[in-house]
Write a protein that holds these residues in place. Structure first.
Motif, PDB file in Angstrom:
ATOM      1  N   VAL A 340       0.863  -1.182   0.000  1.00 50.42           N
ATOM      2  CA  VAL A 340       0.000   0.000   0.000  1.00 50.42           C
ATOM      3  C   VAL A 340       0.900   1.233   0.000  1.00 50.42           C
ATOM      4  N   THR A 342       0.282   4.496   0.068  1.00 51.74           N
ATOM      5  CA  THR A 342       0.002   5.712   0.826  1.00 51.74           C
ATOM      6  C   THR A 342       0.409   5.587   2.290  1.00 51.74           C
ATOM      7  N   LEU A 343       0.918   4.424   2.703  1.00 53.41           N
ATOM      8  CA  LEU A 343       1.498   4.353   4.039  1.00 53.41           C
ATOM      9  C   LEU A 343       2.726   5.256   4.025  1.00 53.41           C
ATOM     10  N   VAL A 416      -3.289   0.913  12.351  1.00 52.18           N
ATOM     11  CA  VAL A 416      -2.719   0.773  11.001  1.00 52.18           C
ATOM     12  C   VAL A 416      -2.826   2.092  10.228  1.00 52.18           C
ATOM     13  N   CYS A 417      -3.987   2.691  10.264  1.00 54.44           N
ATOM     14  CA  CYS A 417      -4.255   3.841   9.394  1.00 54.44           C
ATOM     15  C   CYS A 417      -3.586   5.115   9.883  1.00 54.44           C
ATOM     16  N   CYS A 420      -0.861   6.079   7.709  1.00 51.94           N
ATOM     17  CA  CYS A 420      -1.246   6.220   6.301  1.00 51.94           C
ATOM     18  C   CYS A 420      -1.684   7.654   6.016  1.00 51.94           C
ATOM     19  N   ARG A 422      -3.939   8.472   3.858  1.00 49.19           N
ATOM     20  CA  ARG A 422      -5.348   8.546   3.455  1.00 49.19           C
ATOM     21  C   ARG A 422      -6.286   8.802   4.628  1.00 49.19           C
ATOM     22  N   ARG A 424     -10.045   7.934   6.068  1.00 46.84           N
ATOM     23  CA  ARG A 424     -10.976   6.814   5.875  1.00 46.84           C
ATOM     24  C   ARG A 424     -12.419   7.257   5.644  1.00 46.84           C
ATOM     25  N   TRP A 426     -14.506   5.444   4.230  1.00 48.59           N
ATOM     26  CA  TRP A 426     -15.324   4.235   4.451  1.00 48.59           C
ATOM     27  C   TRP A 426     -15.730   4.092   5.913  1.00 48.59           C
ATOM     28  N   CYS A 445      -9.555   7.668   1.343  1.00 53.89           N
ATOM     29  CA  CYS A 445      -9.534   6.202   1.334  1.00 53.89           C
ATOM     30  C   CYS A 445     -10.976   5.750   1.187  1.00 53.89           C
ATOM     31  N   GLU A 447     -11.991   2.644   0.543  1.00 52.34           N
ATOM     32  CA  GLU A 447     -12.247   1.263   0.931  1.00 52.34           C
ATOM     33  C   GLU A 447     -11.046   0.689   1.678  1.00 52.34           C
ATOM     34  N   ALA A 448     -11.308  -0.141   2.674  1.00 54.74           N
ATOM     35  CA  ALA A 448     -10.221  -0.737   3.461  1.00 54.74           C
ATOM     36  C   ALA A 448      -9.254  -1.470   2.534  1.00 54.74           C
ATOM     37  N   CYS A 449      -7.963  -1.295   2.783  1.00 48.71           N
ATOM     38  CA  CYS A 449      -6.947  -1.869   1.897  1.00 48.71           C
ATOM     39  C   CYS A 449      -6.526  -3.262   2.350  1.00 48.71           C
ATOM     40  N   LEU A 452      -4.903  -3.563   5.832  1.00 50.45           N
ATOM     41  CA  LEU A 452      -5.847  -3.512   6.949  1.00 50.45           C
ATOM     42  C   LEU A 452      -6.613  -4.834   7.061  1.00 50.45           C
TER      43      LEU A 452
HETATM   44 FE1  SF4 Z   1      -4.586   3.680   4.513  1.00 52.57          FE
HETATM   45 FE2  SF4 Z   1      -7.105   3.165   3.940  1.00 52.57          FE
HETATM   46 FE3  SF4 Z   1      -5.384   1.152   4.257  1.00 52.57          FE
HETATM   47 FE4  SF4 Z   1      -6.136   2.590   6.345  1.00 52.57          FE
HETATM   48  S1  SF4 Z   1      -7.438   1.278   5.094  1.00 52.57           S
HETATM   49  S2  SF4 Z   1      -4.054   1.959   5.856  1.00 52.57           S
HETATM   50  S3  SF4 Z   1      -6.380   4.611   5.462  1.00 52.57           S
HETATM   51  S4  SF4 Z   1      -5.331   2.706   2.643  1.00 52.57           S
END
Ligand code: SF4
Length: 469
Positions: A340, A342-343, A416-417, A420, A422, A424, A426, A445, A447-449, A452
């Motif tokens: 991912v 965008t982390l 986790v996020c 990141c 992004r 959320r 979602w 973001c 949708e959950a990646c 996650l």
């Molecule tokens: Fe980033 Fe979205 Fe994944 Fe969370 S779910 S780590 S905000 S990409």
């Protein structure tokens, strides 16, 4: 002018970067031939994800090829569903064609079932054999074999039949790793003094390097073609078909054959073009996007990590191609895979100097789908997918994430996020300003990646935190 996009779909992995390598390689090979305006890679477990990838194509004429060696759950269920094809189950020989959001999308069979794979098997066999004498040489086409999908075996038998009929070898057998007739029975079946084994596998890995040689009773170096005296017979072990450069031709055949369905004149996809023009217009004045700083410099652009700003160019590794950028940003500074992007672990120590056309491609590699999704968000056209929907679409060992309580998901996402860029959507978070409005980290973001989802699975399994999260 007719404009066309080609998408190659791989499984990918959130754990290691090797899985995606073959797809990248074929994309590069096809790109070099210049037959398509763009060749894009998409993944189930990496970015751009299957859910995002259509949005990242620049044209309205899109052909999608699943880079799989056989038909199965992924090619028949997961990929069509994630792309929104409205098709489930076996894909007919001509593929499936649909119009999705203004794009004509053609989805083909996986490359492994294409008739021209017979040539790839023969090419691998010839490479492995020191000299080629059909009178005293047998061929084993070796499949994985699975009880779940008969189709995957059919293609092995079919190829073996064709090669047998053509009389290229003294004897041709289809054998399998996991089902009858098993590969270990080869000494009873093969009478020729020489035998060449071609694994009908997608890539080099545990099976081709360990299980197959072990089941066949082969010894010695297993990393390349080799000769192993086994009693009175000599075995030549070929490399897997899936990594042969000729697979690029198979892909192009498939794409060509699909092009008749829903034929139309491909054009620039307008939404996509607006998104990129919005970014380029800002890039011409200098733009910060995620951890990246984009600086215009007399007709070209320089991109680098924001934390490398001000460092003399000579201190940084200079990249000049989008592919160079892609290969650099696939790992973080510790050498770990980045499924991912965008982390906040974009590696440092490099800069890229690029034309405007190459800048587009490089940004796509650094932040896959971010331009398209952020622009859509700014137009109120990005739809968020709530967690339960994402959870329901998981497969295999990940289906158990459906058991996660909202509190568990929130707890894991909180950890986790926070690493990141992004925001959320979602989970109901709001994002008022994006990098297009001057907030570098403003990226939605929807949708959950994959990362996650994997962490939620660990949480549900009670494994999370045990090994440091
Ligand atoms: Fe980033 Fe979205 Fe994944 Fe969370 S779910 S780590 S905000 S990409």
């Amino acid at each position: 002018r007719h404009m066309r996009s080609l998408i190659l779909i791989g499984h990918g992995s959130h754990l290691n970067g090797e899985s995606a390598t073959a797809v990248y390689r074929y994309a590069d090979l096809i790109r070099e031939r210049g037959l398509y305006d763009e060749v894009i890679e998409g993944y189930w477990k990496e970015e751009p994800s299957l859910r995002q990838v259509l949005r990242t194509t620049a044209s309205t004429d899109v052909t999608v090829i699943p880079m799989f060696i056989s038909e199965g759950y992924f090619t028949e269920v997961v990929i069509p569903r994630e792309l929104g094809l409205g098709h489930q189950g076996p894909v007919p020989p001509g593929g499936v064609a649909r119009v999705i959001g203004g794009r004509t999308v053609r989805y083909t069979l996986p490359y492994g079932v294409h008739p021209s794979m017979t040539d790839v098997i023969l090419a691998r066999a010839r490479e492995a054999l020191a000299d080629f004498n059909p009178q005293d040489t047998a061929l084993i086409v070796l499949g994985h074999g699975t009880t779940r999908n008969e189709n995957s075996n059919r293609v092995i038998y079919h190829n073996a039949d064709l090669i047998r009929q053509a009389g290229h070898f003294a004897q041709v057998e289809a054998l399998f790793l996991d089902e009858d007739p098993k590969v270990g029975t080869w000494p009873e079946r093969i009478t020729a003094p020489r035998v060449v084994v071609v694994p009908f596998f997608a890539s080099e890995g545990w099976h081709t390097l360990e299980t197959i040689p072990e089941d066949m009773g082969l010894t010695g170096d297993v990393t390349s073609f080799r000769e192993n005296p086994h009693g009175q017979q000599t075995v030549y072990y070929a490399r897997p078909v899936g990594t042969h450069p000729a697979v690029a031709d198979v892909i192009l055949h498939l794409a060509q054959e699909a092009s008749g369905a829903l034929a139309q004149d491909g054009d620039v996809e307008r939404g996509h073009e607006y998104a990129w023009q919005a970014v380029l217009e800002r890039a011409r004045r200098g733009l910060r996007m995620g951890e990246l700083v984009i600086t215009p410099d007399s007709g070209v652009y320089e991109i680098r990590h924001m934390l490398d700003e001000g460092r003399p160019g000579g201190d940084l590794r200079t990249l000049v191609t989008p592919e160079g950028v892609r290969d650099t940003v696939r790992r973080d500074d510790g050498g770990d895979h980045r499924p991912v992007h965008t982390l906040r672990n974009l590696p440092r120590g490099w800069r890229a100097v690029l034309s405007e056309a190459d800048l587009r491609r490089a940004l796509h590699y650094v932040y896959p789908a971010v331009v398209e999704e952020t622009y859509a968000h700014s137009c109120h056209a990005l739809r968020a997918t709530p967690w339960p929907t994402t959870a329901r679409r998981q497969t295999g060992i990940y289906t158990r994430v459906q058991k996660a309580t909202p509190e568990q998901v929130e707890h894991v996402a909180g950890e986790v996020c926070k690493s990141c860029l992004r925001t959320r959507l979602w989970a109901g978070e709001k994002l008022a300003h994006t990098f297009l409005d001057g907030v570098p980290g403003g990226i939605p973001c929807a949708e959950a990646c994959t990362v996650l989802v994997a962490e939620v699975r660990e949480e549900v399994s009670g494994k999370r935190g045990q090994a440091g999260g």
